[in-house]
Design a protein around this motif. Structure first.
Motif, mmCIF file in Angstrom:
data_model
loop_
_atom_site.group_PDB
_atom_site.id
_atom_site.type_symbol
_atom_site.label_atom_id
_atom_site.label_comp_id
_atom_site.label_asym_id
_atom_site.label_seq_id
_atom_site.Cartn_x
_atom_site.Cartn_y
_atom_site.Cartn_z
ATOM 1 N N PHE A 134 0.840 -1.204 0.000
ATOM 2 C CA PHE A 134 0.000 0.000 0.000
ATOM 3 C C PHE A 134 0.873 1.252 0.000
ATOM 4 C CE2 PHE A 134 -1.730 3.469 2.527
ATOM 5 C CZ PHE A 134 -2.865 3.784 1.803
ATOM 6 N N HIS A 135 1.828 1.302 0.940
ATOM 7 C CA HIS A 135 2.705 2.474 1.042
ATOM 8 C C HIS A 135 3.566 2.633 -0.204
ATOM 9 C CE1 HIS A 135 1.465 3.126 5.122
ATOM 10 N NE2 HIS A 135 1.698 1.850 5.382
ATOM 11 N N GLY A 136 3.925 1.519 -0.820
ATOM 12 C CA GLY A 136 4.688 1.584 -2.063
ATOM 13 C C GLY A 136 3.943 2.332 -3.156
ATOM 14 N N PHE A 137 2.651 2.026 -3.304
ATOM 15 C CA PHE A 137 1.872 2.732 -4.327
ATOM 16 C C PHE A 137 1.670 4.200 -3.959
ATOM 17 C CE2 PHE A 137 0.562 -1.622 -5.599
ATOM 18 C CZ PHE A 137 0.935 -1.535 -6.932
ATOM 19 N N ILE A 138 1.533 4.484 -2.656
ATOM 20 C CA ILE A 138 1.405 5.886 -2.231
ATOM 21 C C ILE A 138 2.686 6.650 -2.564
ATOM 22 C CG2 ILE A 138 1.236 7.412 -0.207
ATOM 23 C CD1 ILE A 138 -1.456 6.222 -1.035
ATOM 24 N N PHE A 139 3.845 6.085 -2.198
ATOM 25 C CA PHE A 139 5.114 6.750 -2.508
ATOM 26 C C PHE A 139 5.285 6.927 -4.013
ATOM 27 C CE2 PHE A 139 6.599 5.495 1.793
ATOM 28 C CZ PHE A 139 7.055 6.726 2.201
ATOM 29 N N GLU A 140 4.992 5.881 -4.769
ATOM 30 C CA GLU A 140 5.126 5.997 -6.225
ATOM 31 C C GLU A 140 4.222 7.102 -6.757
ATOM 32 O OE1 GLU A 140 4.856 3.337 -10.311
ATOM 33 O OE2 GLU A 140 4.056 2.485 -8.458
ATOM 34 N N GLY A 141 2.982 7.127 -6.282
ATOM 35 C CA GLY A 141 2.046 8.174 -6.708
ATOM 36 C C GLY A 141 2.534 9.559 -6.344
ATOM 37 N N ASP A 142 3.063 9.711 -5.121
ATOM 38 C CA ASP A 142 3.576 11.019 -4.701
ATOM 39 C C ASP A 142 4.745 11.465 -5.578
ATOM 40 O OD1 ASP A 142 1.697 11.022 -2.663
ATOM 41 O OD2 ASP A 142 3.137 10.578 -1.067
ATOM 42 N N GLY A 143 5.643 10.538 -5.861
ATOM 43 C CA GLY A 143 6.782 10.881 -6.723
ATOM 44 C C GLY A 143 6.344 11.263 -8.120
ATOM 45 N N LEU A 144 5.408 10.489 -8.659
ATOM 46 C CA LEU A 144 4.891 10.786 -10.003
ATOM 47 C C LEU A 144 4.158 12.125 -10.027
ATOM 48 C CD1 LEU A 144 3.656 7.197 -10.850
ATOM 49 C CD2 LEU A 144 5.469 8.440 -12.062
ATOM 50 N N LEU A 145 3.392 12.393 -8.976
ATOM 51 C CA LEU A 145 2.667 13.660 -8.899
ATOM 52 C C LEU A 145 3.644 14.832 -8.842
ATOM 53 C CD1 LEU A 145 -0.182 14.810 -8.822
ATOM 54 C CD2 LEU A 145 -0.099 14.651 -6.327
ATOM 55 N N ASN A 146 4.726 14.684 -8.084
ATOM 56 C CA ASN A 146 5.733 15.742 -8.007
ATOM 57 C C ASN A 146 6.514 15.891 -9.298
ATOM 58 O OD1 ASN A 146 5.591 17.039 -5.399
ATOM 59 N ND2 ASN A 146 5.987 15.010 -4.578
ATOM 60 N N SER A 147 6.432 14.892 -10.176
ATOM 61 C CA SER A 147 7.054 14.971 -11.503
ATOM 62 C C SER A 147 6.034 15.396 -12.557
ATOM 63 C CB SER A 147 7.634 13.602 -11.889
ATOM 64 O OG SER A 147 8.600 13.196 -10.966
ATOM 65 N N ASP A 148 4.852 15.818 -12.103
ATOM 66 C CA ASP A 148 3.757 16.252 -12.976
ATOM 67 C C ASP A 148 3.279 15.149 -13.919
ATOM 68 O OD1 ASP A 148 3.464 18.827 -11.901
ATOM 69 O OD2 ASP A 148 5.113 19.579 -13.119
ATOM 70 N N LYS A 149 3.372 13.905 -13.490
ATOM 71 C CA LYS A 149 2.849 12.766 -14.252
ATOM 72 C C LYS A 149 1.524 12.368 -13.602
ATOM 73 C CE LYS A 149 7.463 11.436 -15.603
ATOM 74 N NZ LYS A 149 8.589 10.561 -15.368
ATOM 75 N N ILE A 150 0.529 13.202 -13.840
ATOM 76 C CA ILE A 150 -0.723 13.112 -13.096
ATOM 77 C C ILE A 150 -1.478 11.821 -13.367
ATOM 78 C CG2 ILE A 150 -2.987 14.204 -12.780
ATOM 79 C CD1 ILE A 150 -1.539 16.902 -13.097
ATOM 80 N N SER A 151 -1.600 11.400 -14.609
ATOM 81 C CA SER A 151 -2.370 10.181 -14.879
ATOM 82 C C SER A 151 -1.672 8.947 -14.313
ATOM 83 C CB SER A 151 -2.675 10.017 -16.370
ATOM 84 O OG SER A 151 -1.499 10.056 -17.115
ATOM 85 N N ALA A 152 -0.345 8.913 -14.336
ATOM 86 C CA ALA A 152 0.392 7.791 -13.744
ATOM 87 C C ALA A 152 0.246 7.812 -12.218
ATOM 88 C CB ALA A 152 1.864 7.849 -14.139
ATOM 89 N N ALA A 153 0.259 9.012 -11.629
ATOM 90 C CA ALA A 153 0.062 9.134 -10.178
ATOM 91 C C ALA A 153 -1.327 8.641 -9.795
ATOM 92 C CB ALA A 153 0.244 10.585 -9.742
ATOM 93 N N LYS A 154 -2.316 9.021 -10.590
ATOM 94 C CA LYS A 154 -3.680 8.585 -10.321
ATOM 95 C C LYS A 154 -3.781 7.058 -10.368
ATOM 96 C CE LYS A 154 -7.050 10.831 -12.387
ATOM 97 N NZ LYS A 154 -8.104 11.249 -13.350
ATOM 98 N N ALA A 155 -3.113 6.438 -11.317
ATOM 99 C CA ALA A 155 -3.126 4.972 -11.432
ATOM 100 C C ALA A 155 -2.496 4.334 -10.193
ATOM 101 C CB ALA A 155 -2.402 4.535 -12.703
ATOM 102 N N ALA A 156 -1.385 4.897 -9.707
ATOM 103 C CA ALA A 156 -0.724 4.360 -8.509
ATOM 104 C C ALA A 156 -1.638 4.501 -7.295
ATOM 105 C CB ALA A 156 0.604 5.068 -8.271
ATOM 106 N N TYR A 157 -2.291 5.661 -7.167
ATOM 107 C CA TYR A 157 -3.207 5.873 -6.039
ATOM 108 C C TYR A 157 -4.408 4.925 -6.117
ATOM 109 C CZ TYR A 157 -0.661 10.204 -4.949
ATOM 110 O OH TYR A 157 0.293 11.131 -4.621
ATOM 111 N N LYS A 158 -4.866 4.638 -7.323
ATOM 112 C CA LYS A 158 -5.992 3.700 -7.461
ATOM 113 C C LYS A 158 -5.579 2.290 -7.048
ATOM 114 C CE LYS A 158 -8.848 6.294 -10.606
ATOM 115 N NZ LYS A 158 -9.585 6.345 -11.853
ATOM 116 N N GLU A 159 -4.327 1.912 -7.337
ATOM 117 C CA GLU A 159 -3.817 0.621 -6.855
ATOM 118 C C GLU A 159 -3.813 0.603 -5.331
ATOM 119 O OE1 GLU A 159 -2.841 -2.199 -8.362
ATOM 120 O OE2 GLU A 159 -3.121 -1.507 -10.407
ATOM 121 N N ALA A 160 -3.372 1.711 -4.730
ATOM 122 C CA ALA A 160 -3.360 1.818 -3.266
ATOM 123 C C ALA A 160 -4.786 1.739 -2.724
ATOM 124 C CB ALA A 160 -2.692 3.121 -2.830
ATOM 125 N N ALA A 161 -5.737 2.358 -3.432
ATOM 126 C CA ALA A 161 -7.141 2.331 -2.994
ATOM 127 C C ALA A 161 -7.682 0.907 -2.989
ATOM 128 C CB ALA A 161 -7.996 3.228 -3.889
#
Length: 195
Positions: free
Chosen positions: A73-100
């Motif tokens: 769970f935390h892995g997908f959150i971290f990945e999403g946060d990193g992607l979001l900070n890199s402005d890769k919004i759709s990839a971040a959303k996918a990571a957060y959905k995996e965490a969800a």
């Protein structure tokens, strides 16, 4: 940080963060709770000092943590946060959905404070992404889901932390109400957040 020079604090946080991010997942098995705290502390310091350099390391740490069932769970959150900070919004959303998905499964197994908090955290992150995409309706839906969970947590597990978590969701709902020019509704949320 704590009276130390930024350069020294950055160097310490970077070393700590890089050490944590390169460990194999089996090194985390015995001390998951302590490692989660260490990972989050190092991540917060590292991100606050240099967001650009940190994004890639956060993504790498996320992928490493995804190898462990306990930390996936935390892995997908971290990945999403990193992607979001890199402005890769759709990839971040996918990571957060995996965490969800993981958080939803955990919630059905146990209605513990931590499991519910994890699920509400994902809803907040998805709501924040919806706002970045100018989707106020989607953001409101996500924030409402988080608020419902956080109200339950504050009621079932009363503590300073659960109340603080509730105030975060109330503030997000107030922000949405302001965007919709619903001033009285926003005041209601903000006032409740201050209680």
């Amino acid at each position: 940080i704590y009276g130390l020079s930024d350069e020294w604090a950055y160097a310490c946080a970077a070393k700590s963060f890089q050490a944590l991010s390169t460990h194999e997942h089996n090194a985390f098995r015995e001390t998951v709770e302590n490692m989660e705290d260490g990972i989050y502390l190092s991540w917060r310091i590292y991100m606050s000092l240099n967001r650009n350099k940190a994004a890639g390391a956060v993504i790498d740490l996320g992928k490493c943590l995804q190898k462990s069932e306990k930390l996936k769970f935390h892995g997908f959150i971290f990945e999403g946060d990193g992607l979001l900070n890199s402005d890769k919004i759709s990839a971040a959303k996918a990571a957060y959905k995996e965490a969800a998905e993981i958080a939803e499964k955990d919630k059905t197994v146990s209605q513990s404070y931590k499991n519910l908090k994890n699920l509400s955290m994902v809803y907040i992150k998805l709501g924040d992404i919806a706002l970045k995409e100018d989707d106020a309706i989607g953001a409101k839906k996500c924030y409402s889901e988080a608020l419902e969970i956080k109200r339950k947590n504050a009621e079932d597990f009363p503590s300073y932390e659960s109340r603080r978590d509730l105030s975060v969701s109330l503030n997000r709902m107030g922000d949405i109400a302001l965007k919709e020019d619903k001033i009285q509704e926003a005041k209601k949320y903000y006032s409740e957040a201050l209680e």
